[in-house]
Scaffold this motif. Structure first.
Motif, mmCIF file in Angstrom:
data_model
loop_
_atom_site.group_PDB
_atom_site.id
_atom_site.type_symbol
_atom_site.label_atom_id
_atom_site.label_comp_id
_atom_site.label_asym_id
_atom_site.label_seq_id
_atom_site.Cartn_x
_atom_site.Cartn_y
_atom_site.Cartn_z
ATOM 1 N N GLU A 170 -5.489 4.473 -6.643
ATOM 2 C CA GLU A 170 -4.586 3.628 -7.714
ATOM 3 C C GLU A 170 -4.522 1.866 -7.311
ATOM 4 O OE1 GLU A 170 -0.671 5.318 -8.319
ATOM 5 O OE2 GLU A 170 -0.132 3.880 -9.776
ATOM 6 N N GLY A 171 -4.611 1.255 -8.119
ATOM 7 C CA GLY A 171 -4.718 -0.377 -7.819
ATOM 8 C C GLY A 171 -6.001 -0.924 -7.042
ATOM 9 N N GLU A 190 -8.366 -3.412 -9.095
ATOM 10 C CA GLU A 190 -7.880 -4.880 -8.954
ATOM 11 C C GLU A 190 -8.245 -5.476 -7.830
ATOM 12 O OE1 GLU A 190 -6.015 -2.481 -10.028
ATOM 13 O OE2 GLU A 190 -5.565 -2.648 -12.159
ATOM 14 N N TRP A 191 -8.005 -5.063 -6.629
ATOM 15 C CA TRP A 191 -8.562 -5.570 -5.236
ATOM 16 C C TRP A 191 -10.060 -5.556 -5.269
ATOM 17 C CZ3 TRP A 191 -8.005 -7.755 -0.855
ATOM 18 C CH2 TRP A 191 -8.529 -7.125 0.153
ATOM 19 N N PHE A 236 -1.205 -7.200 -4.640
ATOM 20 C CA PHE A 236 -1.944 -6.145 -5.120
ATOM 21 C C PHE A 236 -0.987 -5.004 -4.700
ATOM 22 C CE2 PHE A 236 -5.201 -9.048 -4.176
ATOM 23 C CZ PHE A 236 -5.961 -9.213 -5.027
ATOM 24 N N LEU A 237 -0.909 -4.002 -5.536
ATOM 25 C CA LEU A 237 -0.090 -2.765 -5.303
ATOM 26 C C LEU A 237 -1.439 -1.867 -5.359
ATOM 27 C CD1 LEU A 237 2.033 -4.662 -6.115
ATOM 28 C CD2 LEU A 237 3.068 -2.688 -7.546
ATOM 29 N N THR A 238 -1.242 -0.949 -4.254
ATOM 30 C CA THR A 238 -2.324 -0.020 -3.870
ATOM 31 C C THR A 238 -2.099 1.184 -3.457
ATOM 32 O OG1 THR A 238 -2.997 -0.703 -1.811
ATOM 33 C CG2 THR A 238 -4.066 -1.856 -3.698
ATOM 34 N N SER A 239 -2.902 2.161 -3.702
ATOM 35 C CA SER A 239 -2.761 3.569 -2.674
ATOM 36 C C SER A 239 -4.338 3.766 -2.440
ATOM 37 C CB SER A 239 -2.276 4.645 -3.767
ATOM 38 O OG SER A 239 -2.682 5.984 -2.925
ATOM 39 N N ASN A 264 0.762 -1.405 0.085
ATOM 40 C CA ASN A 264 -0.121 -0.113 -0.188
ATOM 41 C C ASN A 264 0.822 1.296 -0.079
ATOM 42 O OD1 ASN A 264 -2.607 1.372 0.098
ATOM 43 N ND2 ASN A 264 -2.511 1.345 2.207
#
Ligand code: MG
Ligand code: ZN
Length: 223
Positions: free
Chosen positions: A204-205, A208-209, A196-199, A167
């Motif tokens: 962002e990301g 997909e989550w 999962f690559l998230t902010s 994150n």
């Protein structure tokens, strides 16, 4: 004396596993998929769950159990995003949730009307990994402010998880954090770990989550 302490601990763990088994059976019977979300303090998991509730609660119903050592601040934040139950467990000093607390929390949750249950564990990367809560799977959250070697320092957490969320990726331009190295470190511990690559801050990301959660809620778990 030392031997006796180990016996007590083993008995406590065995009792926990029995209760976790019952929780798992209850959730499976109700068609609820539960995630035990674990991280160190400050990884952004409450904000991530806030965003998730705001985006998906209407779609399929989500309940949350939060564990906090002293406050119910996280539960209060999350409750703004859902009409369903956010159940706060204040552990009174304990550094992890246990299956007994989940059993009691489930009594207060209307399982008929939810498809997903998030258990936001106490912020701690060590012992929560050892306590089965009856979840379908463990998810570990860490952030790019924490260092690429986190998986190597806390291997059990990364071993037990099937998915990891990295994150705060919006901060990457300001840091020396090496994403590929962090993922490689985690996969040294657990080659099957999916990322999962998230902010949670910028969003962002998150699509997909959300897609992953939709598939989970539909009963077609992705690998
Ligand atoms: Mg939190
Ligand atoms: Zn603990």
């Amino acid at each position: 004396m030392a031997v006796r302490q180990i016996d007590v601990r083993e008995r406590v763990m065995a009792r926990n596993d029995e209760l976790a088994h019952e929780v798992r059976a209850r959730l499976t019977a109700a068609g609820v998929r539960a995630f035990n979300v674990m991280s160190s303090p400050g990884s952004g998991k409450t904000l991530l769950l806030e965003r998730t509730l705001a985006a998906l609660d209407e779609e399929f119903g989500i309940a949350v159990i939060t564990g906090d050592i002293q406050t119910q601040n996280d539960a209060d934040r999350l409750a703004r995003h859902t009409d369903r139950l956010v159940h706060a467990v204040v552990t009174g000093g304990a550094c992890h949730l246990d299956a007994m607390q989940i059993t009691r929390s489930l009594d207060a949750i209307d399982l008929e009307h939810i498809r997903l249950l998030f258990i936001e564990n106490v912020g701690n990367l060590v012992c929560p990994a050892s306590w089965d809560l009856g979840e379908a799977e463990k998810i570990v959250v860490f952030s790019v402010t924490e260092g690429e070697d986190k998986p190597l320092k806390y291997p059990k957490m990364f071993q037990m998880a099937r998915h990891a969320i990295l994150n705060k990726i919006d901060l990457l331009p300001h840091l020396d954090f090496d994403v590929d190295q962090a993922i490689a470190n985690a996969r040294r511990i657990n080659p099957d770990l999916q990322f999962f690559l998230t902010s949670a801050r910028t969003g962002e990301g998150l699509p997909e989550w959300y897609q992953f959660l939709r598939e989970q809620a539909a009963g077609t778990p992705v690998s």
